[in-house]
Design a protein around this motif. Structure first.
Motif, mmCIF file in Angstrom:
data_model
loop_
_atom_site.group_PDB
_atom_site.id
_atom_site.type_symbol
_atom_site.label_atom_id
_atom_site.label_comp_id
_atom_site.label_asym_id
_atom_site.label_seq_id
_atom_site.Cartn_x
_atom_site.Cartn_y
_atom_site.Cartn_z
ATOM 1 N N ARG A 190 0.933 -1.199 -0.104
ATOM 2 C CA ARG A 190 0.045 -0.078 -0.080
ATOM 3 C C ARG A 190 0.979 1.309 0.070
ATOM 4 O O ARG A 190 1.811 1.423 0.745
ATOM 5 C CB ARG A 190 -0.971 -0.014 1.099
ATOM 6 N N ASP A 191 0.473 2.295 -0.967
ATOM 7 C CA ASP A 191 1.158 3.438 -0.904
ATOM 8 C C ASP A 191 0.155 4.500 -0.216
ATOM 9 O O ASP A 191 -0.655 5.094 -0.848
ATOM 10 C CB ASP A 191 1.418 3.872 -2.291
ATOM 11 N N SER A 192 0.566 4.565 1.126
ATOM 12 C CA SER A 192 -0.351 5.207 1.919
ATOM 13 C C SER A 192 0.120 6.726 2.154
ATOM 14 O O SER A 192 1.405 6.983 2.300
ATOM 15 C CB SER A 192 -0.743 4.774 3.292
ATOM 16 N N THR A 193 -0.737 8.053 2.101
ATOM 17 C CA THR A 193 -0.417 9.149 2.444
ATOM 18 C C THR A 193 -0.633 9.541 3.918
ATOM 19 O O THR A 193 -1.815 9.208 4.540
ATOM 20 C CB THR A 193 -1.168 10.369 1.530
ATOM 21 N N PRO A 194 0.473 9.780 4.648
ATOM 22 C CA PRO A 194 -0.049 10.152 5.958
ATOM 23 C C PRO A 194 -0.967 11.087 6.338
ATOM 24 O O PRO A 194 -1.027 12.273 5.533
ATOM 25 C CB PRO A 194 1.537 10.729 6.427
ATOM 26 N N GLY A 195 -1.710 11.001 7.221
ATOM 27 C CA GLY A 195 -2.942 11.711 7.498
ATOM 28 C C GLY A 195 -4.234 11.448 6.465
ATOM 29 O O GLY A 195 -5.296 12.265 6.833
ATOM 30 N N ARG A 196 -4.174 10.553 5.647
ATOM 31 C CA ARG A 196 -5.306 10.552 4.731
ATOM 32 C C ARG A 196 -6.074 9.426 5.259
ATOM 33 O O ARG A 196 -5.663 8.402 5.764
ATOM 34 C CB ARG A 196 -5.033 10.220 3.277
ATOM 35 N N VAL A 197 -7.522 9.716 5.357
ATOM 36 C CA VAL A 197 -8.494 8.723 5.606
ATOM 37 C C VAL A 197 -8.768 7.628 4.597
ATOM 38 O O VAL A 197 -8.732 8.073 3.407
ATOM 39 C CB VAL A 197 -9.965 9.365 6.052
ATOM 40 N N VAL A 198 -8.513 6.471 5.138
ATOM 41 C CA VAL A 198 -8.768 5.247 4.208
ATOM 42 C C VAL A 198 -9.741 4.374 4.344
ATOM 43 O O VAL A 198 -9.617 3.632 5.553
ATOM 44 C CB VAL A 198 -7.346 4.478 3.810
ATOM 45 N N PRO A 199 -10.816 4.321 3.535
ATOM 46 C CA PRO A 199 -11.884 3.443 3.871
ATOM 47 C C PRO A 199 -11.455 2.091 3.753
ATOM 48 O O PRO A 199 -10.726 1.583 2.706
ATOM 49 C CB PRO A 199 -12.931 3.873 3.101
ATOM 50 N N ILE A 200 -11.968 1.239 4.620
ATOM 51 C CA ILE A 200 -11.572 -0.205 4.647
ATOM 52 C C ILE A 200 -12.809 -1.146 4.909
ATOM 53 O O ILE A 200 -13.643 -0.796 6.113
ATOM 54 C CB ILE A 200 -10.518 -0.902 5.988
ATOM 55 N N ILE A 201 -13.075 -1.909 4.170
ATOM 56 C CA ILE A 201 -14.316 -2.937 4.392
ATOM 57 C C ILE A 201 -14.001 -4.318 3.722
ATOM 58 O O ILE A 201 -13.644 -4.454 2.706
ATOM 59 C CB ILE A 201 -15.697 -2.344 3.828
ATOM 60 N N ASP A 202 -14.189 -5.316 4.698
ATOM 61 C CA ASP A 202 -13.794 -6.689 4.309
ATOM 62 C C ASP A 202 -14.660 -7.620 5.467
ATOM 63 O O ASP A 202 -14.649 -7.529 6.288
ATOM 64 C CB ASP A 202 -12.260 -6.790 4.442
ATOM 65 N N ALA A 203 -15.344 -8.425 4.555
ATOM 66 C CA ALA A 203 -16.030 -9.449 5.356
ATOM 67 C C ALA A 203 -15.162 -10.291 6.295
ATOM 68 O O ALA A 203 -15.501 -10.949 7.095
ATOM 69 C CB ALA A 203 -17.032 -10.671 4.536
ATOM 70 N N ASP A 204 -13.955 -10.354 5.813
ATOM 71 C CA ASP A 204 -12.562 -11.099 6.528
ATOM 72 C C ASP A 204 -12.395 -10.183 7.518
ATOM 73 O O ASP A 204 -11.415 -9.200 7.410
ATOM 74 C CB ASP A 204 -11.758 -11.411 5.675
ATOM 75 N N ARG A 205 -12.770 -10.482 8.796
ATOM 76 C CA ARG A 205 -12.293 -9.567 9.807
ATOM 77 C C ARG A 205 -10.862 -9.599 10.240
ATOM 78 O O ARG A 205 -10.411 -8.262 10.456
ATOM 79 C CB ARG A 205 -13.277 -9.970 11.203
ATOM 80 N N VAL A 206 -10.230 -10.334 9.969
ATOM 81 C CA VAL A 206 -8.796 -10.229 10.252
ATOM 82 C C VAL A 206 -8.107 -9.897 9.306
ATOM 83 O O VAL A 206 -7.295 -8.924 9.509
ATOM 84 C CB VAL A 206 -8.349 -11.828 10.421
#
Length: 424
Positions: free
Chosen positions: A31-47
């Protein structure tokens, strides 16, 4: 936590600390994530969802965990909100308001706004790295996400439910649970049905905790600590003995014309999605003054000993004729009626009075459905005439949010749509 102990489990999946960290590191690399950016996460696999969230945190991003049961249109709107927002430096976690009265708001908070309360929460249960924390509510719930952060900082294990129900297998492994009264009731029912368990304590918030449920849990060997809080304020008050709510360690409270004002180091920073596209503190329930105090509009009574009696949100009040009715006051009275398991109270439109007080009741299994007259007669001994429900409805199961809180808006919509039974 030692590297060979189970750090997180869900159903048949169990990861040691070493395995979990390896998967977090792998997720960070993908993942190329930007510090301070909100990233939505949804996955039926809870782990998988949890690993992605923890990897994002380590990269400086802000995880926004959703519930896989949400309507796709609701989630798409929340995703657009996050995608359109500018990065918000200094923020660590994004959570949702309860969503019990409409679409949830996205709440932003710093790392320290949660971690500052960890010692106080640990002290309530003498929580250590030897404990295993059961989180039956979805990770989209702020109470679950808080306990993830808390358990990880302490080195305690985490159990996530494989399904949206309490599992006897989970109860055999967990030593502590954090959930709603609805989740505690489900756990107690499983235990009373003969399931073995290791639970020694339960931290319970999010809705009213009935004293009878506390007694049943304690009879099963579970010490219960209930608390009042809000996603915007975090912990506000705790009831460790069933005698009443006292301020949580580090919290100051004052009551101003019935409204509860709080001052503490645990506040959220604000809501995502102001006019600037970043963050605002003024588009939701949270209000602040210039002296460090904040409120979300909760109404309370305080006695001479400083104990707090919660009466609900002022913005949920029903204006009927010349009276202002707090739904929680009426619900507490209705729960004391024979055969009523739970109730949701709300206003329905009425041209002459503004609103009529209406009640949707869930009755105890095995009991006959009461008539409106029977309910009214019992309610009349507990309520002022202005607070007495004028419309009565019945359902087998009250609508609830994903975290177990009564879904007042859904109950009102069901009544207006005619999809629940009206009692005559």
């Amino acid at each position: 936590m030692t590297v060979d102990r189970v750090a997180v489990s869900c159903g048949s999946v169990s990861l040691t600390e070493t395995q979990l960290q390896a998967r977090i590191d792998r997720s960070r690399g993908e993942r190329d994530s930007t510090p301070g950016r909100v990233v939505p996460i949804i996955d039926a696999d809870r782990v998988a969802a949890l690993i992605e969230a923890l990897a994002l945190r380590e990269s400086g991003g802000i995880p926004l965990l959703g519930d896989d049961r949400w309507d796709a249109r609701l989630w798409a709107g929340l995703r657009r909100l996050a995608d359109d927002a500018e990065p918000v430096p200094g923020m660590a976690w994004a959570t949702f308001s309860s969503g019990s009265t409409g679409a949830p708001r996205v709440i932003l908070r710093t790392e320290s706004s949660w971690s500052a309360s960890f010692p106080g929460v640990s002290g309530l249960f003498e929580l250590t790295d030897a404990d295993v924390v059961y989180l039956p509510a979805p990770l989209a719930s702020s109470l679950s996400l808080f306990s993830v952060a808390h358990a990880r900082s302490l080195g305690a294990g985490i159990i996530l439910p494989q399904a949206h129900t309490i599992s006897p297998a989970d109860l055999e492994c967990a030593t502590v649970m954090h959930g709603t009264p609805n989740a505690l009731a489900a756990a107690v029912e499983v235990i009373e049905g003969g399931a073995s368990h290791r639970l020694r304590a339960a931290l319970v918030g999010g809705a009213h905790l009935d004293s009878a449920l506390r007694e049943r849990a304690e009879a099963a060997g579970i010490r219960v600590v209930s608390y009042y809080g809000a996603a915007e304020l975090s912990f506000v008050a705790v009831d460790a003995d069933g005698l009443g709510y006292r301020p949580f360690p580090g919290v100051e409270v004052r009551v101003d014309e019935g409204d509860l004002w709080v001052r503490s180091p645990y506040f959220a920073a604000g809501y995502l999605g102001g006019a600037s596209g970043s963050m605002t503190a003024t588009t939701g329930a949270l209000r602040r003054d210039g002296q460090g105090w904040a409120t979300v509009g909760d109404v309370v009574d305080a006695d001479s000993a400083g104990l707090l009696r919660l009466r609900g949100r002022r913005d949920g009040a029903i204006l009927t004729a010349a009276a202002t009715v707090i739904p929680e006051d009426v619900e507490a009275a209705l729960r004391a009626i024979d055969a009523v398991e739970d109730a949701i109270v709300f206003g329905v439109p009425n041209a002459g009075t503004g609103s009529l007080v209406a009640a949707l009741v869930e009755t105890t299994a095995g009991n006959p459905i009461p008539s409106a007259r029977e309910l009214r007669e019992q309610a009349r001994t507990r309520l002022a005439l202005s607070h007495l429900p004028r419309r009565w409805f019945w359902t087998e199961n009250l609508p609830r949010t994903a975290t177990g809180k009564p879904a007042r808006a859904a109950a009102r919509d069901a009544v207006l749509a005619g999809s629940v039974r009206r009692l005559d």
